[in-house]
Design a protein around this motif. Structure first.
Motif, mmCIF file in Angstrom:
data_model
loop_
_atom_site.group_PDB
_atom_site.id
_atom_site.type_symbol
_atom_site.label_atom_id
_atom_site.label_comp_id
_atom_site.label_asym_id
_atom_site.label_seq_id
_atom_site.Cartn_x
_atom_site.Cartn_y
_atom_site.Cartn_z
ATOM 1 N N GLU A 1 -2.760 -3.197 -10.786
ATOM 2 C CA GLU A 1 -1.570 -2.660 -11.448
ATOM 3 C C GLU A 1 -0.310 -3.110 -10.719
ATOM 4 O O GLU A 1 -0.219 -3.035 -9.494
ATOM 5 C CB GLU A 1 -1.649 -1.138 -11.479
ATOM 6 C CG GLU A 1 -0.572 -0.471 -12.322
ATOM 7 C CD GLU A 1 -0.817 1.021 -12.494
ATOM 8 O OE1 GLU A 1 0.112 1.719 -12.952
ATOM 9 O OE2 GLU A 1 -1.934 1.477 -12.183
ATOM 10 N N THR A 2 0.660 -3.613 -11.455
ATOM 11 C CA THR A 2 1.911 -4.066 -10.853
ATOM 12 C C THR A 2 2.720 -2.879 -10.334
ATOM 13 O O THR A 2 2.944 -1.916 -11.055
ATOM 14 C CB THR A 2 2.755 -4.853 -11.871
ATOM 15 O OG1 THR A 2 1.997 -5.985 -12.342
ATOM 16 C CG2 THR A 2 4.047 -5.342 -11.245
ATOM 17 N N VAL A 3 3.133 -2.984 -9.092
ATOM 18 C CA VAL A 3 3.887 -1.902 -8.458
ATOM 19 C C VAL A 3 5.180 -2.476 -7.892
ATOM 20 O O VAL A 3 5.176 -3.527 -7.258
ATOM 21 C CB VAL A 3 3.058 -1.245 -7.328
ATOM 22 C CG1 VAL A 3 3.893 -0.228 -6.566
ATOM 23 C CG2 VAL A 3 1.819 -0.575 -7.900
ATOM 24 N N ASN A 4 6.263 -1.792 -8.142
ATOM 25 C CA ASN A 4 7.552 -2.218 -7.600
ATOM 26 C C ASN A 4 7.682 -1.737 -6.153
ATOM 27 O O ASN A 4 7.573 -0.544 -5.866
ATOM 28 C CB ASN A 4 8.693 -1.638 -8.431
ATOM 29 C CG ASN A 4 10.049 -2.030 -7.874
ATOM 30 O OD1 ASN A 4 10.310 -3.199 -7.631
ATOM 31 N ND2 ASN A 4 10.914 -1.048 -7.648
ATOM 32 N N ILE A 5 7.886 -2.686 -5.238
ATOM 33 C CA ILE A 5 8.075 -2.348 -3.826
ATOM 34 C C ILE A 5 9.574 -2.169 -3.600
ATOM 35 O O ILE A 5 10.350 -3.108 -3.750
ATOM 36 C CB ILE A 5 7.515 -3.439 -2.906
ATOM 37 C CG1 ILE A 5 6.013 -3.624 -3.172
ATOM 38 C CG2 ILE A 5 7.750 -3.083 -1.444
ATOM 39 C CD1 ILE A 5 5.382 -4.736 -2.371
ATOM 40 N N GLY A 6 9.978 -0.968 -3.239
ATOM 41 C CA GLY A 6 11.389 -0.647 -3.102
ATOM 42 C C GLY A 6 12.066 -1.388 -1.962
ATOM 43 O O GLY A 6 11.422 -1.882 -1.032
ATOM 44 N N LEU B 1 0.833 -1.208 0.000
ATOM 45 C CA LEU B 1 0.000 0.000 0.000
ATOM 46 C C LEU B 1 0.868 1.258 0.000
ATOM 47 O O LEU B 1 0.544 2.252 -0.657
ATOM 48 C CB LEU B 1 -0.916 -0.012 1.217
ATOM 49 C CG LEU B 1 -2.031 -1.061 1.208
ATOM 50 C CD1 LEU B 1 -2.764 -1.074 2.545
ATOM 51 C CD2 LEU B 1 -2.999 -0.803 0.061
ATOM 52 N N LYS B 2 1.978 1.212 0.742
ATOM 53 C CA LYS B 2 2.873 2.370 0.764
ATOM 54 C C LYS B 2 3.510 2.589 -0.609
ATOM 55 O O LYS B 2 3.676 3.728 -1.048
ATOM 56 C CB LYS B 2 3.946 2.176 1.832
ATOM 57 C CG LYS B 2 3.416 2.250 3.242
ATOM 58 C CD LYS B 2 4.523 2.063 4.269
ATOM 59 C CE LYS B 2 3.968 2.163 5.687
ATOM 60 N NZ LYS B 2 5.024 2.028 6.709
ATOM 61 N N ALA B 3 3.872 1.480 -1.276
ATOM 62 C CA ALA B 3 4.453 1.606 -2.618
ATOM 63 C C ALA B 3 3.433 2.177 -3.598
ATOM 64 O O ALA B 3 3.770 2.988 -4.467
ATOM 65 C CB ALA B 3 4.954 0.244 -3.095
ATOM 66 N N ARG B 4 2.175 1.769 -3.476
ATOM 67 C CA ARG B 4 1.125 2.281 -4.356
ATOM 68 C C ARG B 4 0.870 3.757 -4.096
ATOM 69 O O ARG B 4 0.666 4.541 -5.032
ATOM 70 C CB ARG B 4 -0.161 1.476 -4.170
ATOM 71 C CG ARG B 4 -0.047 0.062 -4.692
ATOM 72 C CD ARG B 4 -1.302 -0.762 -4.500
ATOM 73 N NE ARG B 4 -1.066 -2.113 -4.993
ATOM 74 C CZ ARG B 4 -1.108 -2.462 -6.276
ATOM 75 N NH1 ARG B 4 -1.429 -1.556 -7.185
ATOM 76 N NH2 ARG B 4 -0.850 -3.691 -6.645
ATOM 77 N N ALA B 5 0.876 4.147 -2.808
ATOM 78 C CA ALA B 5 0.685 5.560 -2.483
ATOM 79 C C ALA B 5 1.849 6.387 -3.016
ATOM 80 O O ALA B 5 1.667 7.501 -3.520
ATOM 81 C CB ALA B 5 0.567 5.717 -0.960
#
Length: 427
Positions: free
Chosen positions: A136-141, A118-122
């Motif tokens: 949607e694919t999101v890269n989590i740092g 959720l933090k990566a999406r925000a």
């Protein structure tokens, strides 16, 4: 500098038991069965995503207690911290060891993984200035995964140093074996424990359960030659009539006289790093020093345990419980006067992190919210704040000094990222 050493105690640490296996393989049942043992004092059951405690524990047994929480990391961590202080006090009073059950640790890791997703999406939504679809694919740092692992490590450290019997359950299953090229290997299967990757390392006893085979002691830390399983030498041991009471008490002989809290060396804050502050008006009076007495051999371990409880205190109640634990340990001779002084300093340093944020801190946050683009959107601020601190925040009045530190750190990164974003990045 003179090297400080001590002799080994020769005593085993209280065990952290990992019960893992497939669906309906009896993980929760095995833990609840142990709660019935006369060798167990109180049972503290933390249920997350399983719902077995109400069914399996005895409602007429006053020893059996289910922890109420709202499912957030903060409440789960605070519950374990408070329960650990009470378990240590019970053990010091000569009572039977407290059993804690976390059912399941798989869901704890899923919770932390969801938080960082959720933090990566925000983060991405702020960068692109648009909503990010759920699929949607999101890269989590790496920084976010480090945050999740750090939070998980805090919980596991408390369980590894639990003053009694600690049990965590986890889901396990067979998966397709993967080659170095990332493709499945035909005809070969692997087994995976679902959870943070270090669960097996942290557990001192690892039991695998199955609906098709007898329970298997997969790994165990013990000097008992009859139960040692040497990696690469001994096969995991299947036990048809297995029970945790049989293993822990009948075969391994755990008792308050024989076991000790695991002595994990943890980072310590020195007095030179601290700013002395007076205790709040409603804080207990500083415990008086008892007459000279013989200190127990476990004093270094007990002092480290109390320091960890103080450092993990996330609420006023948890901080108060840590203070009471300090007083009880000093009175019982479990820590020295010097250790008590240092622990008091740690307590006073922790206090401003737990007590409500000051007006000056609120004013600083207000300035940063404006710079980050949230100045006029209260709902967005509260939603983002809840993500940062890991719990639902209904009002900025609920924030502590520790929350202030987290929020300021995150907002500064947001402001920096916005400044570095290329022109025309919006969709």
């Amino acid at each position: 500098m003179t090297l400080r050493t001590r002799k080994p105690t020769g005593r085993p640490a209280w065990p952290l038991v990992l019960l893992e296996g497939g669906e309906k393989s009896g993980k929760s049942w095995l833990a609840a069965e142990l709660a019935q043992s006369p060798h167990i004092g109180r049972t503290v059951w933390i249920d997350l995503g399983e719902g077995s405690g109400d069914e399996y524990l005895d409602p007429d047994d006053p020893r059996h207690q289910i922890v109420e929480h709202n499912g957030t990391y903060a409440e789960i961590a605070n519950a374990i911290t408070t329960a650990k202080t009470e378990a240590a006090a019970a053990l010091a009073a000569g009572k039977a060891p407290t059993l804690i059950v976390v059912d399941s640790q798989t869901l704890v890791w899923e919770l932390l993984s969801t938080m960082v997703d959720l933090k990566a999406r925000a983060r991405l939504a702020r960068k692109l200035k648009r909503d990010v679809d759920a699929d949607e694919t999101v890269n989590i740092g790496t920084d976010l995964w480090n945050e999740a692992n750090t939070k998980h490590r805090r919980l596991m450290t408390m369980l590894m140093t639990w003053p009694g019997i600690a049990i965590i359950t986890a889901r396990g299953k067979e998966t397709a074996a993967m080659g170095k090229d990332g493709k499945p290997i035909e005809g070969k299967r692997d087994y995976k424990v679902e959870g943070q990757r270090n669960l097996g390392f942290d557990a001192s006893i690892w039991v695998r359960l199955s609906r098709d085979e007898a329970p298997t002691i997969h790994a165990i830390r013990t000097k008992n030659e009859a139960f040692r399983i040497r990696p690469g030498v001994d096969r995991p041991r299947q036990v048809p009539d297995f029970s945790l009471e049989w293993l822990l008490f009948d075969k391994l002989g755990y008792s308050a006289d024989m076991a000790q809290v695991r002595d994990l060396v943890q980072p310590q804050v020195t007095p030179g790093d601290l700013t002395e502050e007076s205790a709040p008006a409603d804080a207990p009076v500083s415990p008086a020093r008892p007459p000279a007495q013989t200190q127990t051999a476990s004093a270094p371990s007990r002092a480290r345990e109390l320091a960890g409880q103080i450092a993990e205190a996330g609420s006023k109640d948890a901080l108060s419980a840590a203070w009471k634990g300090l007083a009880a340990a000093l009175t019982a001779g479990e820590i020295t006067d010097d250790q008590a002084d240092k622990l008091r300093e740690l307590w006073h340093a922790r206090k401003p992190k737990v007590m409500p944020a000051s007006q000056k801190q609120h004013a600083h946050m207000h300035v940063l919210w404006g710079q980050a683009g949230y100045g006029q959107d209260r709902e967005a601020r509260l939603a983002f704040t809840s993500e940062i601190v890991g719990r639902d925040v209904a009002s900025s009045k609920d924030l502590t000094g520790g929350d202030y530190d987290l929020i300021v750190e995150r907002l500064k990164k947001v402001i920096e990222q916005e400044a570095q974003a290329p022109a025309g990045a919006a969709a």
